[in-house]
Design a protein around this motif. Structure first.
Motif, PDB file in Angstrom:
ATOM      1  N   ILE A   1      54.328 -30.406 -48.268  1.00 38.20           N
ATOM      2  CA  ILE A   1      53.182 -31.296 -47.980  1.00 38.20           C
ATOM      3  C   ILE A   1      53.677 -32.704 -47.671  1.00 38.20           C
ATOM      4  O   ILE A   1      53.325 -33.285 -46.643  1.00 38.20           O
ATOM      5  CB  ILE A   1      52.192 -31.323 -49.167  1.00 38.20           C
ATOM      6  CG1 ILE A   1      51.561 -29.938 -49.361  1.00 38.20           C
ATOM      7  CG2 ILE A   1      51.101 -32.373 -48.931  1.00 38.20           C
ATOM      8  CD1 ILE A   1      50.702 -29.807 -50.618  1.00 38.20           C
ATOM      9  N   HIS A   2      54.482 -33.258 -48.581  1.00 34.10           N
ATOM     10  CA  HIS A   2      54.932 -34.633 -48.400  1.00 34.10           C
ATOM     11  C   HIS A   2      55.759 -34.796 -47.119  1.00 34.10           C
ATOM     12  O   HIS A   2      55.586 -35.749 -46.363  1.00 34.10           O
ATOM     13  CB  HIS A   2      55.765 -35.081 -49.613  1.00 34.10           C
ATOM     14  CG  HIS A   2      54.931 -35.394 -50.824  1.00 34.10           C
ATOM     15  ND1 HIS A   2      53.560 -35.365 -50.808  1.00 34.10           N
ATOM     16  CD2 HIS A   2      55.279 -35.758 -52.078  1.00 34.10           C
ATOM     17  CE1 HIS A   2      53.095 -35.702 -52.004  1.00 34.10           C
ATOM     18  NE2 HIS A   2      54.126 -35.942 -52.800  1.00 34.10           N
ATOM     19  N   LEU A   3      56.679 -33.851 -46.919  1.00 28.00           N
ATOM     20  CA  LEU A   3      57.557 -33.972 -45.745  1.00 28.00           C
ATOM     21  C   LEU A   3      56.768 -33.866 -44.448  1.00 28.00           C
ATOM     22  O   LEU A   3      57.059 -34.556 -43.477  1.00 28.00           O
ATOM     23  CB  LEU A   3      58.656 -32.902 -45.782  1.00 28.00           C
ATOM     24  CG  LEU A   3      59.784 -33.186 -46.772  1.00 28.00           C
ATOM     25  CD1 LEU A   3      60.733 -31.993 -46.881  1.00 28.00           C
ATOM     26  CD2 LEU A   3      60.576 -34.434 -46.349  1.00 28.00           C
ATOM     27  N   ASN A   4      55.753 -33.009 -44.451  1.00 30.43           N
ATOM     28  CA  ASN A   4      54.999 -32.831 -43.214  1.00 30.43           C
ATOM     29  C   ASN A   4      53.860 -33.834 -43.073  1.00 30.43           C
ATOM     30  O   ASN A   4      53.651 -34.399 -42.009  1.00 30.43           O
ATOM     31  CB  ASN A   4      54.463 -31.398 -43.119  1.00 30.43           C
ATOM     32  CG  ASN A   4      55.568 -30.439 -42.738  1.00 30.43           C
ATOM     33  OD1 ASN A   4      55.987 -30.379 -41.591  1.00 30.43           O
ATOM     34  ND2 ASN A   4      56.086 -29.719 -43.720  1.00 30.43           N
ATOM     35  N   LYS A   5      53.140 -34.051 -44.154  1.00 34.37           N
ATOM     36  CA  LYS A   5      51.967 -34.929 -44.056  1.00 34.37           C
ATOM     37  C   LYS A   5      52.383 -36.373 -43.772  1.00 34.37           C
ATOM     38  O   LYS A   5      51.702 -37.082 -43.042  1.00 34.37           O
ATOM     39  CB  LYS A   5      51.164 -34.857 -45.360  1.00 34.37           C
ATOM     40  CG  LYS A   5      49.789 -35.490 -45.249  1.00 34.37           C
ATOM     41  CD  LYS A   5      48.970 -35.334 -46.525  1.00 34.37           C
ATOM     42  CE  LYS A   5      47.727 -36.193 -46.433  1.00 34.37           C
ATOM     43  NZ  LYS A   5      46.870 -36.093 -47.611  1.00 34.37           N
ATOM     44  N   THR A   6      53.473 -36.808 -44.353  1.00 34.54           N
ATOM     45  CA  THR A   6      53.842 -38.217 -44.230  1.00 34.54           C
ATOM     46  C   THR A   6      55.173 -38.434 -43.509  1.00 34.54           C
ATOM     47  O   THR A   6      55.255 -39.224 -42.579  1.00 34.54           O
ATOM     48  CB  THR A   6      53.939 -38.863 -45.629  1.00 34.54           C
ATOM     49  OG1 THR A   6      52.752 -38.539 -46.339  1.00 34.54           O
ATOM     50  CG2 THR A   6      54.061 -40.370 -45.517  1.00 34.54           C
ATOM     51  N   ALA A   7      56.205 -37.729 -43.949  1.00 31.61           N
ATOM     52  CA  ALA A   7      57.528 -38.027 -43.405  1.00 31.61           C
ATOM     53  C   ALA A   7      57.667 -37.606 -41.941  1.00 31.61           C
ATOM     54  O   ALA A   7      58.307 -38.300 -41.147  1.00 31.61           O
ATOM     55  CB  ALA A   7      58.605 -37.361 -44.262  1.00 31.61           C
ATOM     56  N   ALA A   8      57.038 -36.492 -41.566  1.00 25.42           N
ATOM     57  CA  ALA A   8      57.220 -35.974 -40.204  1.00 25.42           C
ATOM     58  C   ALA A   8      56.876 -37.018 -39.152  1.00 25.42           C
ATOM     59  O   ALA A   8      57.611 -37.212 -38.177  1.00 25.42           O
ATOM     60  CB  ALA A   8      56.375 -34.714 -39.998  1.00 25.42           C
TER      61      ALA A   8
END
Lengths: 295, 295
Positions: free
Chosen positions: B177-184
């Protein structure tokens, strides 16, 4: 092969291609992909992708090159239907005889599936345009799709349509809605196909006239079918325009005059492509189908 | 000039540019444009556009060339917030201390304003990439933005986040979630800027590590601030993660361990850009700001 057979063949071709181009239903985000594909698989006329491929072909291009654009345009069309059907907008339970996206996946997922499809349309066009010999051409074609789908095209028309609910509007505004909500994307998808097919400016102009005319005619026929159409054939509720007190071509100009305008547009469309190619039988047939259709 | 001053200057620069790039509030479709601009003007950290411009600069490029990409990324970020805040999703009334889009314009218009912004982001990137000397580079940069914003990036993360509500999830899924929702999207916007700045593969790799690390750290800090943050400074309700029984870094690993991980990521981020340029003071400061921020 008559037109109906030719159309059926092309619809089949587009549906085969769509299956290839749909994102795989896997990963943590599987649900949204299922929701996207549910609506992509829901059938429909597949008019826009067929137009993209035909536009490429009729200007002498290789239709294979236009396939990602045809797929993208159907994804954009599909996302617009998913968002249109939401309770906050048209609140429709049925689309093409099946439950609408939010009835199956819920409102949150339907919003995200729509977002996902719009974004994926660009992913498909872009990723398939990398490493081409003529990247400028691909940029130009994607730009056509983008501008026809946004606030100066489809979304613009949709917004004014939403704001005009329960209001009597003048014909100029109705034309704005029809031209933007429906015709713009047909213009965009055909121009993109033609650009990929290396159309010159004159060819692009003829294609634009054809697409605009059949697009507007398509929407007028939609208005007419909402009065005289067969609910079973249409796969949706009929009479909603009158129930919603919506201004339409028939309500502003009468049924007969509306039919005449739709016919005149189709004739102009057919004339506009006369110069393009001798092999225009299918696009002529498609123009006629637009006014003869029952769904 | 210290970091805070440098940041303020860049935020001001981005806001001036945004005003230039916003669509004009005119025409029949004026309302949706007003709604789009309402949220674009709502402030915020402007982190993503700043990152795009910095990435271009730090690899030796001309940041002017990356401006349309910086604007587009802020439009994409803004659309995602508008849709996130909808009643069907997070149902938030406040964002950055102001009423959310749907509270002002209604749910239908907020959905369409979000769609309009996502589409317009591509319009801005595409229309500003036509007639360039190196069109392939522009295609590649737009492709980075597109793939980071879609179902294999931001939307993918958002979907899994929505589906994980009221559920305890494992750390692997939380990282997804974090990597895709924000970091991506941070990775996408920095890679796009770097590509426009003619980065080589090695530089792109360093930029990617930096962006991914600060993106993940940013989200961990967000989780932390939802526990220890000041509602007035944040401009939003605090404690909603616990109320919604949401799995977060602090809930899975504890507050102290979460802080440590956030710090370690920031250190790795700073190390990754050491080789890029001697002029990396601002990006170092930005990395530190991510963990020191109070809103």
């Amino acid at each position: 092969m008559n037109f109906k057979e030719a159309l059926r063949e092309r619809v089949g071709h587009v549906e085969t291609l769509l299956k290839e181009y749909m994102p795989k239903e896997e990963g943590y985000q599987k649900t949204v992909i299922e929701a996207m594909n549910y609506s992509l698989k829901a059938g429909g006329k597949r008019l826009r992708p067929i137009l993209t491929l035909e536009a490429c072909k009729i200007v002498g291009g290789n239709e294979e090159d236009a396939i990602p654009f045809a797929m993208a345009i159907e994804m954009i069309h599909t996302y617009s239907l998913i968002h249109d059907d939401l309770p906050a907008l048209d609140n429709d339970d049925l689309r093409r005889g099946r439950s609408t996206n939010h009835k199956v996946y819920g409102d949150a997922m339907a919003i995200l599936a729509g977002d996902g499809l719009l974004n994926y349309a660009f992913e498909v066009m872009l990723s398939n345009s990398l490493n081409k010999e003529n990247p400028a051409k691909y940029l130009k074609a994607i730009n056509e799709i983008a501008s026809s789908a946004g606030i100066y095209g489809m979304i613009g028309g949709q917004v004014v349509d939403v704001e005009s609910e329960d209001k009597q509007i003048e014909k100029e505004k109705l034309d704005f809605i029809h031209l933007n909500k429906t015709a713009a994307i047909m213009v965009g998808c055909m121009r993109a196909g033609a650009i990929i097919g290396d159309a010159n400016e004159e060819q692009l102009q003829e294609i634009t006239t054809y697409a605009k005319d059949i697009g507007l005619s398509f929407q007028i026929v939609d208005d007419i079918l909402d009065i005289v159409g067969d609910e079973a054939k249409l796969g949706k509720h009929v009479g909603s325009d009158i129930e919603n007190n919506k201004s339409t071509y028939p309500s502003l100009l009468g049924l007969e005059e509306s039919k005449k305008i739709a016919h005149d547009l189709i004739n102009e469309a057919k004339m506009s492509i006369e110069k393009l190619s001798d092999d225009r039988e299918f696009l002529n047939g498609l123009a006629e189908y637009i006014i003869d259709r029952e769904y």
